[in-house]
Design an enzyme around this catalytic site. Structure first.
Site: not given
Ligand code: IVH
Length: 705
Positions: A123, A125, A127, A233, A321, A426, A429, A444, A450
């Site tokens: 899924e 992530k 921001d 989530y 990421k 180095c 020294c 070194c 040194c």
């Molecule tokens: S799961 C135990 N799912 O990313 C796992 N986190 O870098 C808990 N975040 O602190 C996190 N989208 O704030 C999860 N689909 C997603 C997410 C997500 C954003 C954030 C969340 C977490 C941070 C970690």
């Protein structure tokens, strides 16, 4: 890094670790906020804060006056009540490359002894900022931000103003904590900023900041006027399970009335995960809200439970990421820094450039091969392009906050630009700088002659994790190192400082600039207070290559006393019984063992160590764990085939119960768990009279049969 579980720490260890953490977090804060030169990644920073909070939660009486929990920078803001999360809010391990995902999957299958493909949810992530919503009997009773993962801010009133957050649920478990991300959509963000600038108020740099700033308003009416949204989530405390799988649990949250991300799918194995990653990345620009990667989670919740957690993140999830932000700039020069172990580290001095909102003016160049366009195995990197002073280089910041170079633009290379010649002496020294076979780093060879190495070693020696002498920090070390009348060139010199000052009729320390009666007396008292030192700290403070805090603690716990430790190292050589014992310590490999032996058998080093120890009283370190379990404190070795779980899982369980797991049998082994096919270890155990049991007996012993 292997670190001891918080529930296994003794009070003394907890106190020491809190001191170390306070120093590390404060240094990271200064580097980030004051110096604009972050030294550690956000994730590492979060991990330090989490551990600190976890130790404080277990030992509230040990909380320091300067506790990082009470400081800004992720800490709870003033004005909001605090909420202790009943279950920690965790962060995620980050991955950047496709191989990291196949490695993750391999690692998990290996841990579980799972032969077939594992199913994962994938899924976006989001921001934004995470929020935990607590419902009791279907009523929203509390909303809390993540804070440091242990303690967050009570933002209940604010959360109630968010349209995506239901106030009442029907058919939910009596206790249900729903976790997810508060975010702001692009269109709402643009409109908010337009309104803000029209009314002369401050605008926000990005939707994430806008969401955080809007949620954390002391006046909830302001939050109500801000267009915040929420995706669910995950979950915290539950009175009854939501489902048997992650995917079904998310569907259940959706059925209860939460927004869940429509791009959440089930994948079987890394190939499908990576395909979904690319699919989401392709849609990234048109989603209408910011995402910074894809999160994969093991689907089967029973497997999630078996995989468990590391200190700050679950083993069963990973964030993949999107690639880091990039910028082009000019390489103005290459500096060489000499570290504590003599490593010559090249640093790129750059024309300052903004990368992902941060001004970058230097970047690591790793080592000479990297500059020449080769990796550690001699294979070309960047298509074999070398890096020359004056080149245009591409800078990036990934999860790691120390910027790196990604590429060189050869079309802009200046005529006459010469390949960079890495120094073979180095710069500090003048001693020859050598590269050992198989080492990517040139070092070194000056050792303690040194000045750069000697000063760096002294700085390490007085640092918080080591001797932690109040009033004697990096700045004072530099001053004393160069002082003609009261020099400190070796650690032992620190402990003769007061006597030398007393014996010197002229130029007393108290009369020097920057010192007075009180500060000089305080410094001498602080030094005196450290004349008695626990063995693990002493070992760490020696600053030997490959011997960090964790290793120092393992060694101290194994040998208990300085005399035993010192004798073992003075006598060990590959093949000898002392060597066998040293390398039998779980976490001590041949390379570390060799580094220890080299130091203890080198005349110059030995003299410095002996002179130091002659000044000290070294406290023995207790070997036993404190966890209340039948195997706490026992040294256990596993051998042969385990049939009910993998080695990794068995080891993780044993360690969680306070046992030490060693790699080979020695006289110190308490228990050998032998499966079918056990060979030489079983014979060793028999010879040494070590108790031997099979896997079923082990499971009965730890109460899981
Ligand atoms: S799961 C135990 N799912 O990313 C796992 N986190 O870098 C808990 N975040 O602190 C996190 N989208 O704030 C999860 N689909 C997603 C997410 C997500 C954003 C954030 C969340 C977490 C941070 C970690």
């Amino acid at each position: 890094m292997v670190q001891k579980a918080v529930n296994l720490l003794t009070e003394a260890e907890a106190r020491e670790e809190l001191a170390r953490l306070a120093q590390a977090i404060s240094a990271a804060n200064t580097a980030y906020h004051t110096l604009d030169a972050p030294q550690i990644s956000d994730a590492d920073y979060d991990a330090l804060k989490l551990r600190n909070a976890a130790i404080e939660a277990r030992f509230p009486a040990l909380k320091r006056a300067d506790s990082p929990t009470d400081q800004v920078g992720g800490a709870v803001a003033e004005g909001f009540g605090k909420v202790a999360h009943r279950l920690r809010m965790l962060s995620l391990e980050n991955a950047f490359a496709a191989e990291d995902i196949t490695d993750f999957d391999d690692r998990l299958r290996k841990f579980l002894g799972h032969l077939g493909a594992l199913d994962y949810t994938a899924e976006p992530k989001i921001d934004g900022l995470s929020l935990s919503l607590r419902y009791e009997s279907g009523v929203l009773v509390q909303a809390a931000t993540r804070g440091d993962g242990e303690v967050g801010e009570n933002v209940t009133e604010n959360a109630r103003t968010i349209a995506d957050i239901p106030h009442r649920l029907t058919g939910a478990p009596t206790v249900l904590e729903v976790r997810g991300e508060v975010y702001m959509a692009h269109a709402d963000f643009a409109a908010l900023n337009a309104r803000q600038s029209a009314s002369g108020d401050k605008t926000f740099a990005n939707p994430r900041n806008a969401a955080a700033g809007s949620l954390r308003q002391l006046d909830a009416r302001i939050t109500a006027a801000r267009p915040l949204r929420f995706f669910a989530y995950s979950w915290g405390e539950l009175s009854a399970p939501l489902a048997a799988t992650q995917f079904e649990a998310i569907q259940r949250l959706k059925a209860l009335g939460f927004q869940t991300n429509p791009l959440t799918i089930l994948c079987s194995g890394p190939k499908e995960m990576l395909a979904h990653y690319l699919g989401i990345e392709a849609q990234r620009a048109t989603l209408g809200y910011d995402i910074d990667g894809v999160v994969y989670k093991v689907n089967d919740l029973a497997l999630q439970a078996r995989l468990g957690f590391r200190s700050s993140s679950p083993r069963w999830a990973i964030a993949h990421k999107f690639p880091a932000e990039l910028a082009w700039t000019e390489l103005l020069g290459i500096d060489i820094q000499v570290g504590r172990t003599g490593a010559l580290s090249p640093v790129a001095r750059l024309r300052p450039v903004t990368v992902g909102g941060v001004v970058v003016s230097n970047a690591t160049l790793h080592n000479e091969d990297y500059i020449a366009g080769r990796d550690s195995r001699g294979q070309p990197i960047r298509g074999g392009k070398d890096i020359r002073v004056g080149d245009w280089v591409q800078v990036y910041r990934a999860g790691d906050v120390i910027p790196k170079l990604a590429d060189v633009d050869l079309s802009r290379r200046k005529d006459g630009a010469q390949p960079y010649v890495f120094p073979d002496r180095c710069p500090e020294c003048g001693s020859p700088a050598h590269r050992e076979e198989g080492d990517s780093v040139r070092r070194c060879t000056g050792g303690l002659i040194c000045p750069a190495q000697a000063v760096e070693r002294l700085k390490h020696f007085v640092s918080r994790g080591a001797f932690d002498i109040e009033g004697l920090g990096a700045k004072q070390v530099e001053m004393f190192f160069n002082d003609p009348t009261l020099p400190v060139r070796t650690p032992a010199d620190i402990f003769t400082l007061a006597a030398r000052d007393a014996a010197n009729p002229l130029q007393k320390l108290k009369n020097r600039e920057g010192f007075g009666d009180i500060s000089a007396a305080k410094l001498f008292a602080a030094i005196e207070a450290r004349r008695t030192i626990p063995l693990d700290r002493l070992i760490f403070s020696l600053g030997l290559r490959h011997v960090g805090e964790v290793a120092a603690s393992l060694l101290a716990r194994h040998y208990s006393t300085w005399d035993a430790f010192e004798a073992a190292l003075a006598n060990a050589s590959p093949g000898s019984p002392d060597w066998a014992e040293l390398t039998s310590i779980n976490g001590v490999g041949e390379v570390m063992a060799q580094s220890l032996v080299d130091a203890f058998q080198n005349q110059g080093e030995r003299q410095a160590i002996d002179a130091l120890v002659a000044q000290l009283t070294v406290q023995p370190v207790q070997a036993r764990g404190t966890v209340d379990s039948p195997v706490a404190g026992l040294t256990v070795v596993f051998t042969g085939t385990l049939e009910k779980m993998t080695r990794a899982e068995a080891k993780a369980r044993a360690e969680a119960l306070g046992a030490k797991v060693a790699g080979s049998v020695s006289a110190r082994t308490d228990l050998l768990v032998a499966g079918p096919g056990a060979g030489s270890k079983a014979r060793d155990a028999e010879r040494l009279g070590v108790r031997m049991i099979d896997e079923d007996a082990w499971l009965r012993l730890i109460g899981t049969a």
